[in-house]
Design a protein around this motif. Structure first.
Motif, short mmCIF file in Angstrom:
data_model
loop_
_atom_site.label_atom_id
_atom_site.label_comp_id
_atom_site.label_asym_id
_atom_site.label_seq_id
_atom_site.Cartn_x
_atom_site.Cartn_y
_atom_site.Cartn_z
N LEU A 142 8.39 2.13 -12.60
CA LEU A 142 9.25 1.07 -12.12
C LEU A 142 9.09 0.77 -10.63
N PRO A 143 9.07 1.76 -9.73
CA PRO A 143 8.91 1.44 -8.30
C PRO A 143 7.60 0.71 -8.01
N LEU A 144 6.53 1.09 -8.72
CA LEU A 144 5.25 0.42 -8.53
C LEU A 144 5.35 -1.04 -8.96
N LEU A 145 6.02 -1.26 -10.09
CA LEU A 145 6.19 -2.62 -10.61
C LEU A 145 6.99 -3.48 -9.64
N PRO A 195 15.64 -3.38 1.56
CA PRO A 195 16.29 -2.79 0.38
C PRO A 195 15.30 -2.38 -0.71
N VAL A 196 14.18 -3.11 -0.83
CA VAL A 196 13.15 -2.70 -1.80
C VAL A 196 12.61 -1.32 -1.44
N ALA A 197 12.33 -1.12 -0.16
CA ALA A 197 11.80 0.18 0.28
C ALA A 197 12.81 1.30 0.08
N ALA A 233 15.25 1.41 -2.07
CA ALA A 233 15.42 1.66 -3.51
C ALA A 233 14.23 2.43 -4.08
N CYS A 234 13.02 2.04 -3.70
CA CYS A 234 11.82 2.64 -4.29
C CYS A 234 11.46 3.99 -3.69
N GLU A 235 11.70 4.15 -2.39
CA GLU A 235 11.25 5.36 -1.71
C GLU A 235 12.33 6.44 -1.61
N VAL A 236 13.59 6.03 -1.68
CA VAL A 236 14.67 7.01 -1.48
C VAL A 236 15.55 7.15 -2.73
N ILE A 237 16.13 6.05 -3.19
CA ILE A 237 17.10 6.12 -4.28
C ILE A 237 16.44 6.48 -5.60
N PHE A 238 15.37 5.79 -5.95
CA PHE A 238 14.74 6.01 -7.26
C PHE A 238 14.27 7.45 -7.47
N PRO A 239 13.58 8.09 -6.49
CA PRO A 239 13.14 9.48 -6.71
C PRO A 239 14.29 10.45 -6.96
N LEU A 240 15.50 10.10 -6.53
CA LEU A 240 16.65 10.99 -6.72
C LEU A 240 17.44 10.67 -7.98
N SER A 241 17.06 9.60 -8.68
CA SER A 241 17.82 9.17 -9.86
C SER A 241 17.19 9.69 -11.14
N SER A 242 17.92 9.55 -12.23
CA SER A 242 17.43 9.98 -13.55
C SER A 242 16.39 9.01 -14.10
N TRP A 243 16.26 7.83 -13.51
CA TRP A 243 15.29 6.85 -13.98
C TRP A 243 13.84 7.30 -13.74
N GLN A 244 13.68 8.27 -12.84
CA GLN A 244 12.33 8.71 -12.52
C GLN A 244 11.61 9.26 -13.75
N GLN A 245 12.33 9.90 -14.64
CA GLN A 245 11.72 10.44 -15.86
C GLN A 245 11.54 9.36 -16.92
N LYS A 246 12.49 8.43 -16.99
CA LYS A 246 12.44 7.41 -18.04
C LYS A 246 11.47 6.28 -17.70
N LEU A 247 11.47 5.84 -16.45
CA LEU A 247 10.64 4.69 -16.05
C LEU A 247 9.86 5.04 -14.77
N LEU A 288 0.81 -1.22 0.00
CA LEU A 288 0.00 0.00 0.00
C LEU A 288 0.85 1.27 0.00
N PHE A 289 2.15 1.13 0.17
CA PHE A 289 3.03 2.30 0.23
C PHE A 289 2.85 3.26 -0.95
N PRO A 290 2.76 2.77 -2.19
CA PRO A 290 2.65 3.70 -3.32
C PRO A 290 1.39 4.55 -3.30
N LEU A 291 0.39 4.18 -2.50
CA LEU A 291 -0.80 5.02 -2.42
C LEU A 291 -0.48 6.39 -1.84
N ILE A 292 0.50 6.43 -0.95
CA ILE A 292 0.91 7.69 -0.31
C ILE A 292 2.30 8.01 -0.84
#
Length: 524
Positions: free
Chosen positions: A490-493, A469-471, A473-487, A415-419
């Motif tokens: 991905l965190p939801l997947l 590590p999933v949390a 990667a998805c909640e901290v690292i991914f939002p700060l990376s360039s992948w946020q625009q491309k994919l 349910l994390f991605p809901l918030i």
């Protein structure tokens, strides 16, 4: 399950008041589009005649709950007008004045009184350990915390915004009536619940089979087979009268106006697609990712042409239909067949060999999880339909406690991605950690003296630790990376696919546990 006389309930008001105060702190926090959904329903039911309720489409958030919930919104609207009348105008789309926000938040908190009462009734139904003064050794206390402070309900209702506490309160109250052998009252409450929100059809097979087998048949032969002479037509007629009366009250006006097809088209919109905006952690999440992997391998091995593959709309985070690239596409009829096949063994089990309230609860859980696993357009929030009732079994059985730890941890994290707002990140992390830590400590203390290992196998513990590590990667690292625009999806997947493994595993363990229970009477 016995219902002992409790020596003291002094701790229960403190738990209830504490969580109510916490909910009040979230009044000004983030809320989702569901806030506008329910504001629009307040406006529709207050400003328009009944004949237009299920035809109104000024907003994209049309009324798609059963008529009793529309009446519930109609009742709330008469209180809402004292806060801000402008919220009751249909044309005021996305209206969220401070008085409107205050009213809607308070309406959820106030209607949660039903859930608080139901939680106490469920706590009265569990067997207490005699002579223990430590509250963590009292199943009633542990169950009260697991229900009242449930992480999923807190973020889904009081951050994201919905009325699940009110609805689950009616469900748990119905369950408690069956635990107390008050079957007609339980059936009445469940009939009302179905006419408030039709998602509870998920567990209708458990109710139908259990009531027919354990209420309409008064006795069994010594070998467990049915004595048809013990069948009570009057009891069956009483159950039928309850269901028909509630449905007539709910749908009768719309049948009289010739609008039943229109209402049903709103309740069951099959054109929304196999998956919700992001994949619920179920079997179709694994099916989707397998299709994506096969498509990528096919292109790399030059067995498929990328230009010929269907557009990958299923990973766009949108509610729509899509075609799988390699695997056969799934239709609503396929999901219906899969769902029925998944719940049939559980229903057959309590028909062949009733095991009282515990057997009913296990069947209810398997029906809820089977529908969640294989249903069409399943919402991720539906996992609460299994987590909350499983709490009752978790405080009485060591094996069920282990399953609860896996299902609640993975299901709640899904349910994390809901918030997704940064300001609410510390809140959801803190609430999740508090609930998980309490669950592990309390259930371990309740069931064993040998540590968490007695509740979880080593591989199960490793899997749950993998959520860390999933949390990150998805909640901290991914939002700060360039992948946020491309994919962006991905965190939801990743979240959905990882959590789906834990949900599927819990489903299998519950079935295995049911089969073991079925064998025990034969060995006795």
């Amino acid at each position: 399950m016995a219902a002992p006389v409790m020596d003291s309930w002094s701790w229960f008001p403190a738990l209830a008041l504490g969580v109510s105060f916490l909910k009040c702190l979230f009044i000004s926090a983030y809320h989702s589009t569901d806030f506008e959904v329910h504001r629009n329903w307040l406006a529709i039911t207050h400003s328009l005649p009944v004949s237009r309720w299920y035809h109104e489409n000024t907003s994209e958030w049309t009324l798609d709950y059963p008529p009793l919930f529309a009446l519930f919104e109609f009742g709330l609207s008469h209180v809402a007008r004292h806060f801000d009348r402008n919220m009751l105008q249909v044309e005021n789309l996305n209206y969220a004045s401070p008085p409107t926000v205050l009213f809607q938040r308070l309406s959820v908190i106030f209607t949660d009184l039903v859930f608080i009462y139901a939680a106490k009734e469920c706590c009265r139904c569990v067997q207490e350990q005699k002579g223990s003064r430590d509250v963590l050794n009292r199943p009633s206390f542990v169950l009260a915390v697991l229900l009242l402070w449930n992480f999923g309900l807190l973020i889904v209702d009081h951050l994201h915004f919905q009325y699940n506490g009110f609805l689950f309160g009616i469900l748990l109250l119905s369950v408690s009536k069956h635990l107390q052998s008050q079957h007609l009252q339980g059936a009445l409450l469940f009939s009302i619940l179905l006419n408030l929100k039709h998602i509870y059809l998920y567990v209708a097979p458990a109710y139908g089979v259990y009531l027919l087998r354990s209420f309409c048949f008064s006795q069994d032969n010594k070998d467990g087979s049915i004595r048809w002479m013990s069948f009570s037509p009057l009891r069956l007629l009483a159950l039928g009268a309850i269901v028909v009366s509630v449905c007539a009250l709910s749908f009768g006006p719309f049948i009289a106006m010739g609008q039943l097809p229109q209402v049903l088209s709103r309740l069951f919109p099959f054109k929304r697609g196999l998956c919700h905006a992001y994949w619920a952690p179920n079997i179709w999440a694994l099916y989707n990712i397998l299709d994506k992997i096969l498509a990528m391998l096919g292109v790399r091995l030059k067995l498929l042409q990328e230009a010929e593959l269907p557009r990958a709309s299923m990973t766009g985070g949108l509610v729509q239909e899509f075609q799988h690239s390699v695997l056969p596409s799934i239709s609503p009829s396929i999901t219906l067949v899969c769902t029925l096949l998944s719940v049939l063994p559980a229903a057959a089990s309590i028909w062949r060999r009733p095991r009282g309230a515990r057997g009913f609860l296990r069947c209810l859980l398997l029906c809820a999880l089977g529908s969640f696993m294989f249903g069409w357009h399943v919402h991720e929030k539906a996992i609460l339909l299994a987590i909350l009732p499983l709490s009752i079994l978790a405080v009485e059985s060591r094996e069920d406690a282990g399953i609860f730890l896996i299902l609640s941890t993975t299901g709640h994290y899904s349910l994390f991605p809901l918030i997704f707002t940064p300001a609410e990140l510390p809140i959801k992390v803190a609430l999740m950690l508090m609930f998980v830590i309490f669950s592990f400590i309390a259930l371990t203390k309740l069931h064993s003296n040998s540590g968490v290992a007695s509740l979880l196998h080593p591989l199960e513990s490793v899997y749950l630790l993998g959520l860390i590590p999933v949390a990150i990667a998805c909640e901290v690292i991914f939002p700060l990376s360039s992948w946020q625009q491309k994919l962006p999806f991905l965190p939801l997947l990743v979240t959905s696919v990882y959590c789906s493994m834990g949900v599927c595993y819990s489903f299998l363990r519950l079935y295995i546990s049911m089969l073991r229970d079925e064998e025990r009477p034969k060995q006795a």
